[in-house]
Design a protein around this motif. Structure first.
Motif, PDB file in Angstrom:
ATOM      1  N   GLN A   1    -148.757 -17.798  23.378  1.00 38.34           N
ATOM      2  CA  GLN A   1    -148.699 -19.600  23.295  1.00 38.34           C
ATOM      3  C   GLN A   1    -147.933 -19.201  24.112  1.00 38.34           C
ATOM      4  O   GLN A   1    -146.391 -19.184  24.449  1.00 38.34           O
ATOM      5  CB  GLN A   1    -147.786 -20.063  21.865  1.00 38.34           C
ATOM      6  N   PRO A   2    -147.609 -20.490  24.969  1.00 36.74           N
ATOM      7  CA  PRO A   2    -146.425 -20.789  26.271  1.00 36.74           C
ATOM      8  C   PRO A   2    -145.234 -21.296  25.589  1.00 36.74           C
ATOM      9  O   PRO A   2    -145.537 -22.246  24.801  1.00 36.74           O
ATOM     10  CB  PRO A   2    -147.321 -21.879  26.509  1.00 36.74           C
ATOM     11  N   GLY A   3    -144.230 -20.742  25.957  1.00 42.07           N
ATOM     12  CA  GLY A   3    -142.736 -21.585  25.980  1.00 42.07           C
ATOM     13  C   GLY A   3    -142.478 -23.288  26.340  1.00 42.07           C
ATOM     14  O   GLY A   3    -143.920 -23.636  26.959  1.00 42.07           O
ATOM     15  N   GLY A   4    -141.203 -23.572  25.854  1.00 43.86           N
ATOM     16  CA  GLY A   4    -141.180 -24.845  26.333  1.00 43.86           C
ATOM     17  C   GLY A   4    -140.460 -26.056  25.841  1.00 43.86           C
ATOM     18  O   GLY A   4    -139.638 -25.249  24.573  1.00 43.86           O
ATOM     19  N   ILE A   5    -140.168 -26.757  25.742  1.00 40.94           N
ATOM     20  CA  ILE A   5    -139.047 -27.769  24.835  1.00 40.94           C
ATOM     21  C   ILE A   5    -140.403 -28.389  24.027  1.00 40.94           C
ATOM     22  O   ILE A   5    -141.122 -29.506  24.976  1.00 40.94           O
ATOM     23  CB  ILE A   5    -138.693 -29.055  25.832  1.00 40.94           C
ATOM     24  N   VAL A   6    -140.426 -28.234  23.148  1.00 41.83           N
ATOM     25  CA  VAL A   6    -141.028 -29.638  21.737  1.00 41.83           C
ATOM     26  C   VAL A   6    -140.329 -29.645  20.905  1.00 41.83           C
ATOM     27  O   VAL A   6    -139.243 -29.719  20.287  1.00 41.83           O
ATOM     28  CB  VAL A   6    -141.861 -27.616  20.697  1.00 41.83           C
ATOM     29  N   LYS A   7    -141.058 -31.188  20.818  1.00 40.69           N
ATOM     30  CA  LYS A   7    -140.458 -32.073  20.216  1.00 40.69           C
ATOM     31  C   LYS A   7    -140.944 -32.015  18.352  1.00 40.69           C
ATOM     32  O   LYS A   7    -142.422 -32.393  18.051  1.00 40.69           O
ATOM     33  CB  LYS A   7    -140.591 -33.212  20.272  1.00 40.69           C
ATOM     34  N   LYS A   8    -140.392 -32.110  17.751  1.00 38.84           N
ATOM     35  CA  LYS A   8    -140.976 -31.907  16.041  1.00 38.84           C
ATOM     36  C   LYS A   8    -139.866 -32.691  14.929  1.00 38.84           C
ATOM     37  O   LYS A   8    -138.382 -32.926  15.285  1.00 38.84           O
ATOM     38  CB  LYS A   8    -141.000 -30.548  15.495  1.00 38.84           C
ATOM     39  N   GLU A   9    -140.719 -33.020  13.632  1.00 38.25           N
ATOM     40  CA  GLU A   9    -139.980 -32.911  12.803  1.00 38.25           C
ATOM     41  C   GLU A   9    -138.696 -32.581  12.425  1.00 38.25           C
ATOM     42  O   GLU A   9    -138.873 -31.712  11.940  1.00 38.25           O
ATOM     43  CB  GLU A   9    -140.316 -34.073  11.652  1.00 38.25           C
ATOM     44  N   ALA A  10    -137.919 -33.069  11.789  1.00 37.94           N
ATOM     45  CA  ALA A  10    -136.905 -31.867  11.183  1.00 37.94           C
ATOM     46  C   ALA A  10    -136.313 -32.571   9.597  1.00 37.94           C
ATOM     47  O   ALA A  10    -137.247 -33.915   9.343  1.00 37.94           O
ATOM     48  CB  ALA A  10    -135.589 -31.640  11.726  1.00 37.94           C
ATOM     49  N   ALA A  11    -136.746 -31.789   8.885  1.00 41.30           N
ATOM     50  CA  ALA A  11    -135.879 -32.019   6.908  1.00 41.30           C
ATOM     51  C   ALA A  11    -134.780 -33.302   6.831  1.00 41.30           C
ATOM     52  O   ALA A  11    -133.821 -32.894   7.898  1.00 41.30           O
ATOM     53  CB  ALA A  11    -135.557 -30.825   6.394  1.00 41.30           C
TER      54      ALA A  11
END
Length: 111
Positions: free
Chosen positions: A55-65
């Motif tokens: 899997q490539p690395g990078g900057i990922v946008k995701k939901e936080a709790a």
């Protein structure tokens, strides 16, 4: 402290406080241990991921709790509190109590 949460996975909720106040979304994950929920598209963070096996690395946008006290259940498009009603069902001469969630604003049974 009780770990009884009235919000379940799949519920439509609205955020009541914080930077995403007024935003609506569906609950994806419920964490009973920390009393937090992850809501679809709410409380987005940027996470810097290291490359992992294939899997490539990078900057990922995701939901936080977000804490469960900062969201309210949406019933017919309006935020409402949730209560419990106990229904007694009689089958083959035996009685059984079933706990059901209901919207406190209208009294309608949710599930």
């Amino acid at each position: 402290m009780s770990n009884k949460m009235k919000i379940k996975k799949g519920d439509q909720v609205v955020v009541t406080t914080g930077k995403d106040k007024g935003e609506k979304g569906k609950v994806l994950v419920v964490d009973r241990k920390t009393n937090r929920v992850i809501v679809e598209g709410i409380n987005m963070i940027t996470k810097h991921m290291k490359p992992q096996q294939g899997q490539p690395g990078g900057i990922v946008k995701k939901e936080a709790a977000i804490h469960v006290s900062n969201v309210m259940y949406l019933h017919k498009g309006k935020p409402t509190r949730i209560g419990y009603k106990i229904e007694t069902i009689e089958k083959d001469g035996k009685t059984k109590n079933i706990k059901k969630r209901f919207a406190k604003s209208t009294g309608d049974i949710i599930d």
